[in-house]
Design an enzyme around this catalytic site. Structure first.
Site, PDB file in Angstrom:
ATOM      1  CB  ALA A 153      -0.679  -7.962  -9.388  1.00  0.00           C
ATOM      2  CG  ASN A 180       9.156  -3.174  -9.935  1.00  0.00           C
ATOM      3  OD1 ASN A 180       9.648  -2.368 -10.700  1.00  0.00           O
ATOM      4  ND2 ASN A 180       9.138  -3.002  -8.630  1.00  0.00           N
ATOM      5  CB  ALA A 294      -5.475   5.316 -11.010  1.00  0.00           C
ATOM      6  CG  ASP A 362       0.843   6.434  -7.717  1.00  0.00           C
ATOM      7  OD1 ASP A 362       1.881   6.617  -7.058  1.00  0.00           O
ATOM      8  OD2 ASP A 362       0.692   6.813  -8.893  1.00  0.00           O
ATOM      9  NE  ARG A 421      15.809 -11.989  -2.765  1.00  0.00           N
ATOM     10  CZ  ARG A 421      14.842 -11.883  -3.657  1.00  0.00           C
ATOM     11  NH1 ARG A 421      13.865 -11.023  -3.479  1.00  0.00           N
ATOM     12  NH2 ARG A 421      14.837 -12.613  -4.743  1.00  0.00           N
ATOM     13  CG  HIS A 530       9.001  -7.027  -2.583  1.00  0.00           C
ATOM     14  ND1 HIS A 530       8.472  -7.491  -3.766  1.00  0.00           N
ATOM     15  CD2 HIS A 530       8.014  -7.157  -1.666  1.00  0.00           C
ATOM     16  CE1 HIS A 530       7.229  -7.891  -3.573  1.00  0.00           C
ATOM     17  NE2 HIS A 530       6.934  -7.704  -2.300  1.00  0.00           N
ATOM     18  CB  ALA A 574       7.497 -10.992  -6.169  1.00  0.00           C
TER      19      ALA A 574
END
Ligand code: ADP
Length: 592
Positions: A153, A180, A294, A362, A421, A530, A574
């Site tokens: 991302a 990931n 961060a 985080d 799942r 996830h 995802a």
């Protein structure tokens, strides 16, 4: 043929090293005798081989001769370890977090080589490891956009923003980028792709949207799902044409999808995508800083987000100002036991995680500190077929998608192997030993090719006695102590059903019998995979506060966000999500 070529290559390497030793001779002026020495160690995916050159009694260089590890993770870990070893003249250094198995294998390989040439008591060089840590010359730096997290991302958002000409910094707390996404299978769903057209698969945005909503028990935000479904095709074309991602030529159908619609990156993992995104970003001047964590968002007096406070390995306090926007792309919280226990204790201590260790929520916490709202935090997904030893997702067990069946210790089938799942995971945990056994035959294996595509994982499972490949069901049952009579009866009844055209017992749509030896049996168990919950965003990837207002200049994308997958993310969604919302966040941050 392949195997014999490998043996020849290895023999040549050994001969080369032996010859080099004869030619260089030995010197005992330093800690080690001069020469070139080979060593071996066991990494995450198999044997790592190195060749260590000693000159003047000191370590001069270390070359990796054989490396089955993840290329992105190991490249950065091995480079750092090599610098440390040369600077301290020792193989005795600490592993790199986030790549600990690969580091361990590399360290062991170097120690193995050094053990052959140690000529005296090891006196460590007085050069400090800390000399190798990068110091920032400026502790305050200015960019248009600061992105937190260099997974799929963050890199997508960063590259998209950089494409508009914006100055972009991405900070990544781990030693290597990728998150990931790097260790994922690299597959993503796209309705209406060129591949579906080639294969004559009828699909639509509406059908993909309905599958995604249904898969998440209709708890997802339909506005976000609609954006996901509408924009997946443009994201795929961008990856193909601009990022130059090379696709595999097969289409895949994950559980919960009505038709095959997942495209695959060539190589069967997220590695190519991450490498190509970084390459593209760097060509546009995007700056990527690893080992930089961060810590908090900086808020202006009007409440808008103006930058990020961070720290690095050198222990510097850093301030990265963002004139346009900050994008949070720090992933989910699957690797944080504390957060899993806080939001849904059902997924606490009993589970391992498929994720990398940096995925600790985080970004969610940082945003909550500036009053950001969250949604769906209790929805945590487990992946059904992982190694019961390491928790890592098993790609060899993807034979499940080609017709393999699951049985329990008693030899009984207990679930639709291609169901959701969460359902399969729950069912596996309800079985004896909280584990299950996946069974397939050579016909299924020849169609899937999984054991050869993921041969290093296969070898690892084999070494850990978590898989067997045998000529009869009796041997397979015996290997794991599964009830043989019931297993044979289960297979016979399944094969009969398949022959009549329907799995009347559990409705597995794959309909492939378990007939041809050799048979494969693999022990599997679920792991946390996830976290569906996260920051509340709108269709422009803006982050919202608890009062329902946009937090000015703050965007988020990827697993750190909530609301897109409801209670349960479908396979392949995802990466579609991070591509679509990463591109939206990058575009909107740049025009902010
Ligand atoms: P996504 O799929 O949403 O991109 P990933 O798990 O692939 O998520 O990537 C998230 C990345 O963010 C990981 O590489 C992770 O190490 C990184 N990250 C997490 N927390 C921080 C932080 N505090 N500072 C910098 N990077 C972070």
């Amino acid at each position: 043929m392949k195997h014999s070529r490998l043996i020849i290559a290895r023999t040549m390497i050994t001969l080369f090293i032996a010859l080099s030793l004869v030619l260089t001779g030995c010197s005992d002026s330093g800690v080690y005798n001069d020469g070139i020495y080979s060593g071996e160690g066991s990494g995450h995916h198999g044997k790592i081989m190195v060749s260590v050159t000693i000159k003047g009694g000191d370590i001069d260089s270390i070359k990796v001769v054989e490396n089955p590890e993840n290329k992105v993770l190991s490249a950065s870990a091995f480079e750092t370890l090599t610098k440390k070893m040369i600077s301290t003249n020792s193989g005795d250094v600490d592993a790199i977090s986030g790549a600990s198995d690969s580091s361990r294998g590399f360290i062991d390989a170097v120690e193995d080589a050094l053990s052959q040439c140690r000529s005296g008591e090891l006196v460590k060089s007085d050069k400090k490891n800390s000399d190798l840590i990068v110091q920032e010359s400026e502790t305050v730096q200015n960019y248009d956009i600061v992105v937190i997290g260099a997974g799929g991302a963050g890199l997508t958002a960063g590259v998209t923003a950089a494409e508009t000409g914006a100055s972009v910094l991405i900070i990544e707390k781990m030693p290597a980028p990728g998150g990931n996404t790097l260790v994922s299978g690299g597959e993503f769903n796209v309705p209406g792709s060129w591949k579906q057209k080639e294969e004559g698969v009828e699909d639509s945005i509406a059908l993909y949207m309905e599958d995604t909503l249904k898969g998440g028990d209709y708890k997802a935000d339909p506005a976000l799902v609609s954006i996901l479904a509408e924009n997946a095709i443009d994201a795929a074309i961008w990856l193909k044409d601009d990022i130059k991602l090379i696709f595999d030529d097969h289409l895949f159908q994950f559980g919960g999808h009505s038709v095959p619609r997942a495209l695959f990156s060539k190589g069967g993992s997220g590695e190519q995508m991450i490498l190509k995104l970084i390459e593209r970003g760097e060509s546009l001047g995007m700056v990527l800083k690893t080992n930089t964590k961060a810590l908090s968002l900086i808020q202006g007096t009007d409440g808008s987000i103006v930058g990020v406070k961070a720290s690095n390995l050198a222990g510097q306090d850093l301030r990265f100002n963002a004139s346009k926007a900050v994008i949070i792309a720090s992933g989910g919280f699957g690797s944080s036991l504390e957060m899993r226990n806080k939001y849904n204790a059902d997924y606490g201590d009993e589970y391992m995680s498929t994720g990398q260790p940096g995925i600790t929520g985080d970004g969610i916490k940082m945003a909550q500190d500036v009053n950001a709202d969250v949604v769906g935090m209790e929805y945590i997904q487990t992946y059904p077929a992982c190694s019961p030893k390491t928790g890592i997702l098993s790609y060899v067990a993807d034979n499940r998608f080609f017709g393999a069946i699951l049985v329990n210790k008693e030899g009984e089938r207990f679930v639709n192997e291609l169901g959701r799942r969460d359902t399969i995971s729950r069912q596996i945990l309800a079985q004896t030993g909280r584990a299950a056994y996946l069974l397939w035959d050579s016909n299924i294996e020849s169609i899937s090719g999984m054991s050869s595509q993921y041969s290093s994982e296969y070898n690892e499972l084999d070494a850990d006695k978590l898989i067997c490949k045998v000529e009869s069901l009796d041997e397979a049952a015996d290997f794991f102590g599964v009830d043989i009579n019931t297993l044979k009866a289960s297979v016979a009844s399944y094969n009969k059903n398949v022959a009549s055209g329907e799995d009347t017992q559990f409705g597995n749509p794959k309909k492939r019998g378990i007939i041809e030896p050799p048979f494969y049996l693999e022990k599997v168990a679920p792991s946390v995979h996830h976290t569906m919950g996260g920051l509340v965003i709108d269709t422009d990837a803006h982050v919202y506060d608890k009062d329902g207002n946009k937090i000015p200049n703050l965007f988020a994308c990827g697993e750190v966000t909530g609301g897109i997958h409801g209670t349960n993310r479908l396979g392949g969604n995802a990466i579609s999500d991070l591509l679509v919302f990463g591109r939206i966040a990058g575009t909107n941050a740049a025009s902010n």
